[in-house]
Design a protein around this motif. Structure first.
Motif, PDB file in Angstrom:
ATOM      1  N   VAL A   1      61.388  -7.017  15.626  1.00 54.10           N
ATOM      2  CA  VAL A   1      61.870  -5.721  16.100  1.00 54.10           C
ATOM      3  C   VAL A   1      60.822  -5.016  16.957  1.00 54.10           C
ATOM      4  CG1 VAL A   1      62.597  -3.406  15.365  1.00 54.10           C
ATOM      5  CG2 VAL A   1      63.457  -5.422  14.155  1.00 54.10           C
ATOM      6  N   ALA A   2      59.565  -5.100  16.552  1.00 53.12           N
ATOM      7  CA  ALA A   2      58.511  -4.307  17.191  1.00 53.12           C
ATOM      8  C   ALA A   2      57.743  -5.047  18.285  1.00 53.12           C
ATOM      9  CB  ALA A   2      57.529  -3.823  16.123  1.00 53.12           C
ATOM     10  N   TYR A   3      58.006  -6.329  18.504  1.00 52.97           N
ATOM     11  CA  TYR A   3      57.159  -7.127  19.390  1.00 52.97           C
ATOM     12  C   TYR A   3      57.066  -6.611  20.835  1.00 52.97           C
ATOM     13  CZ  TYR A   3      54.651 -11.125  21.173  1.00 52.97           C
ATOM     14  OH  TYR A   3      53.687 -11.920  21.757  1.00 52.97           O
ATOM     15  N   PRO A   4      58.164  -6.216  21.492  1.00 53.90           N
ATOM     16  CA  PRO A   4      58.037  -5.728  22.881  1.00 53.90           C
ATOM     17  C   PRO A   4      57.045  -4.571  23.010  1.00 53.90           C
ATOM     18  CG  PRO A   4      60.323  -6.153  22.369  1.00 53.90           C
ATOM     19  CD  PRO A   4      59.574  -6.280  21.072  1.00 53.90           C
ATOM     20  N   LEU A   5      56.999  -3.698  22.023  1.00 56.31           N
ATOM     21  CA  LEU A   5      56.062  -2.575  22.065  1.00 56.31           C
ATOM     22  C   LEU A   5      54.621  -3.062  21.930  1.00 56.31           C
ATOM     23  CD1 LEU A   5      58.184  -0.151  19.929  1.00 56.31           C
ATOM     24  CD2 LEU A   5      57.359   0.359  22.223  1.00 56.31           C
ATOM     25  N   ASP A   6      54.430  -4.159  21.216  1.00 59.01           N
ATOM     26  CA  ASP A   6      53.092  -4.718  21.076  1.00 59.01           C
ATOM     27  C   ASP A   6      52.614  -5.287  22.409  1.00 59.01           C
ATOM     28  OD1 ASP A   6      50.804  -5.505  19.394  1.00 59.01           O
ATOM     29  OD2 ASP A   6      51.472  -7.543  19.792  1.00 59.01           O
ATOM     30  N   VAL A   7      53.524  -5.917  23.158  1.00 58.80           N
ATOM     31  CA  VAL A   7      53.182  -6.451  24.483  1.00 58.80           C
ATOM     32  C   VAL A   7      52.778  -5.314  25.421  1.00 58.80           C
ATOM     33  CG1 VAL A   7      54.080  -7.636  26.529  1.00 58.80           C
ATOM     34  CG2 VAL A   7      54.662  -8.475  24.244  1.00 58.80           C
ATOM     35  N   ILE A   8      53.568  -4.250  25.435  1.00 61.89           N
ATOM     36  CA  ILE A   8      53.277  -3.108  26.307  1.00 61.89           C
ATOM     37  C   ILE A   8      51.957  -2.455  25.917  1.00 61.89           C
ATOM     38  CG2 ILE A   8      54.059  -0.815  27.020  1.00 61.89           C
ATOM     39  CD1 ILE A   8      55.572  -3.237  28.242  1.00 61.89           C
ATOM     40  N   ARG A   9      51.718  -2.310  24.635  1.00 63.83           N
ATOM     41  CA  ARG A   9      50.467  -1.727  24.168  1.00 63.83           C
ATOM     42  C   ARG A   9      49.277  -2.537  24.668  1.00 63.83           C
ATOM     43  NH1 ARG A   9      48.238  -2.502  18.134  1.00 63.83           N
ATOM     44  NH2 ARG A   9      48.815  -4.600  18.765  1.00 63.83           N
TER      45      ARG A   9
ATOM     46  N   PRO B   1      58.761   0.675  12.994  1.00 64.30           N
ATOM     47  CA  PRO B   1      59.607  -0.418  12.494  1.00 64.30           C
ATOM     48  C   PRO B   1      58.804  -1.580  11.920  1.00 64.30           C
ATOM     49  CG  PRO B   1      59.521  -0.478  14.892  1.00 64.30           C
ATOM     50  CD  PRO B   1      58.835   0.789  14.463  1.00 64.30           C
ATOM     51  N   TYR B   2      57.607  -1.847  12.480  1.00 67.48           N
ATOM     52  CA  TYR B   2      56.850  -3.018  12.037  1.00 67.48           C
ATOM     53  C   TYR B   2      56.327  -2.863  10.615  1.00 67.48           C
ATOM     54  CZ  TYR B   2      53.423  -6.773  11.921  1.00 67.48           C
ATOM     55  OH  TYR B   2      52.718  -7.891  11.570  1.00 67.48           O
ATOM     56  N   VAL B   3      55.447  -1.913  10.401  1.00 72.44           N
ATOM     57  CA  VAL B   3      54.884  -1.709   9.063  1.00 72.44           C
ATOM     58  C   VAL B   3      55.947  -1.192   8.103  1.00 72.44           C
ATOM     59  CG1 VAL B   3      53.129  -0.499   7.719  1.00 72.44           C
ATOM     60  CG2 VAL B   3      52.602  -1.283  10.023  1.00 72.44           C
ATOM     61  N   GLY B   4      56.800  -0.298   8.614  1.00 74.51           N
ATOM     62  CA  GLY B   4      57.863   0.234   7.758  1.00 74.51           C
ATOM     63  C   GLY B   4      58.769  -0.860   7.226  1.00 74.51           C
ATOM     64  N   LEU B   5      59.221  -1.745   8.112  1.00 73.93           N
ATOM     65  CA  LEU B   5      60.087  -2.841   7.691  1.00 73.93           C
ATOM     66  C   LEU B   5      59.342  -3.851   6.816  1.00 73.93           C
ATOM     67  CD1 LEU B   5      62.152  -3.477  10.951  1.00 73.93           C
ATOM     68  CD2 LEU B   5      63.052  -2.748   8.735  1.00 73.93           C
ATOM     69  N   ASN B   6      58.059  -4.071   7.100  1.00 70.36           N
ATOM     70  CA  ASN B   6      57.278  -4.984   6.263  1.00 70.36           C
ATOM     71  C   ASN B   6      57.318  -4.548   4.800  1.00 70.36           C
ATOM     72  OD1 ASN B   6      56.509  -6.729   8.282  1.00 70.36           O
ATOM     73  ND2 ASN B   6      54.506  -5.811   8.598  1.00 70.36           N
ATOM     74  N   PHE B   7      56.967  -3.292   4.558  1.00 64.20           N
ATOM     75  CA  PHE B   7      56.945  -2.779   3.197  1.00 64.20           C
ATOM     76  C   PHE B   7      58.353  -2.681   2.608  1.00 64.20           C
ATOM     77  CE2 PHE B   7      52.656  -1.183   4.233  1.00 64.20           C
ATOM     78  CZ  PHE B   7      51.992  -1.548   3.080  1.00 64.20           C
ATOM     79  N   ALA B   8      59.296  -2.177   3.411  1.00 63.88           N
ATOM     80  CA  ALA B   8      60.657  -1.981   2.904  1.00 63.88           C
ATOM     81  C   ALA B   8      61.309  -3.307   2.526  1.00 63.88           C
ATOM     82  CB  ALA B   8      61.500  -1.258   3.961  1.00 63.88           C
ATOM     83  N   VAL B   9      61.215  -4.305   3.405  1.00 71.17           N
ATOM     84  CA  VAL B   9      61.837  -5.609   3.133  1.00 71.17           C
ATOM     85  C   VAL B   9      61.133  -6.305   1.971  1.00 71.17           C
ATOM     86  CG1 VAL B   9      62.321  -7.905   4.066  1.00 71.17           C
ATOM     87  CG2 VAL B   9      62.666  -5.882   5.495  1.00 71.17           C
TER      88      VAL B   9
END
Length: 354
Positions: A263-271, A214-222
């Motif tokens: 959208v992707a921030y919680p996954l970044d915290v867990i990572r 969602p992070y990189v995908g949404l960056n490019f798509a948006v």
């Protein structure tokens, strides 16, 4: 005889023309691959420069974000963006604000280069398949297809440079008072490899893969969808002759970065927390359970989510979001715009939107 001479002359001319055509084609055959290689190199350079510029500009906020993500809730040092930056300045000085940035750039330069280049190639491949499937040679990429291309690019780039991201997190977290300190990038890599094994270099990789979609995908798509919409509709005269100003492109990048990181921030915290597992000396900065100051052990991504929410609440999944949001606006904007500007300077005709 004259007739035969004419025929002979025509035959000779025909042979010369054929030889010339063959030589021309051979020359083009040699030129084309070298031109393609040069274009690829220019694209990679543009992506690398874009990553270095954008990340260095927000290095203090990047470090603070990581410190907020992994700090012990029973020993709070960083209470917010302004207070956190002041605390780092007071305790570690100016250099403390940019600690880990060398490692970060060493990671982000190849990551950004591979990411932008992979996106271009993935876009071309997806567009070809889409046109072939629909039978419409004039079909353009939809926002969903751009999301897919961006996801592919993010996964490839992240996987290629993940060990660098892992040690960058540890270098960023350690302070002058840490019981054990890594001396640099290669020392950190070799130490983790020797003491924790090769699998430790990819700890937290799975939530990163999920988060990068969602992070990189949404960056490019948006970003691209906004650009295309602005060029086609030309609201408030923002677009002229299929071109957008640098300011408008920066705004598109800011919107793209905000959507993607939220959208992707919680996954970044867990990572980030999973990356700290195994580093016993990180107990002063990594979350503890209240009864034991040692860091919690995670058995996987789901277990990390469960323990984080149970011990600290749902809000812990968004620790460091404020400095991250502040840095995302200039970071993503600068990355996209710098990439396109550098490609223009280097003379690469094709942009990501093309």
């Amino acid at each position: 005889m004259a007739s035969e001479d004419v025929k002979t002359s025509e035959s000779a001319v025909s042979k010369i023309v054929n030889l010339a055509e063959e030589a021309k084609l051979a020359g083009e055959g040699v030129k084309a691959p070298s031109y393609a290689v040069l274009s690829i190199c220019k694209s990679l350079v543009a992506g690398g420069v874009a990553g270095a510029v954008s990340r260095t500009a927000v290095a203090p906020l990047e470090r603070l974000k990581i410190l907020l993500q992994v700090q012990n809730p029973h020993s709070i040092k960083y209470n917010g963006t302004i207070q956190g930056l002041k605390y780092i300045w007071r305790t570690e000085g100016f250099r403390g604000l940019f600690k880990g940035n060398g490692t970060n750039c060493a990671r982000i330069v190849p990551n950004s280069a591979v990411k932008f280049f992979s996106y271009e190639q993935a876009s071309k491949g997806i567009l070809y398949l889409y046109q072939h499937h629909t039978g419409n040679e004039d079909a353009e990429l939809t926002p969903l297809l751009r999301l897919g291309a961006g996801a592919c690019a993010g996964i490839i780039a992240m996987s290629a440079t993940y060990p660098m991201d892992m040690v960058r997190g540890r270098l960023t977290v350690q302070t002058e008072k840490s019981p054990y300190r890594y001396r640099g990038i290669f020392h950190a890599l070799s130490t983790v490899l020797r003491e924790e094994g090769p699998r430790a270099l990819y700890r937290g990789w799975f939530p990163s893969v999920i988060g990068v979609v969602p992070y990189v995908g949404l960056n490019f798509a948006v970003y691209e969808s906004l650009k295309v919409w602005l060029i086609k509709t030309k609201p408030l005269g923002l677009a002229e002759d299929s071109e957008l100003s640098v300011t408008t492109r920066l705004a598109c990048g800011a919107a793209a970065g905000t959507v993607g990181q939220t959208v992707a921030y919680p996954l970044d915290v867990i990572r980030r927390r999973m990356q700290m597992v195994g580093w016993k000396e990180a107990s002063s900065v990594v979350i503890g359970d209240g009864r034991n100051r040692a860091p919690l052990e995670y058995n996987g991504m789901i277990d990390a989510f469960r323990k984080t929410v149970r011990h600290e609440g749902f809000g812990a999944l968004y620790k460091g979001l404020v400095p991250n949001s502040v840095k995302v606006v200039p970071s993503i904007s600068l990355a996209f715009v710098t990439y396109e500007v550098v490609k223009d300077i280097l003379g690469v005709e094709i942009r990501i939107s093309d």
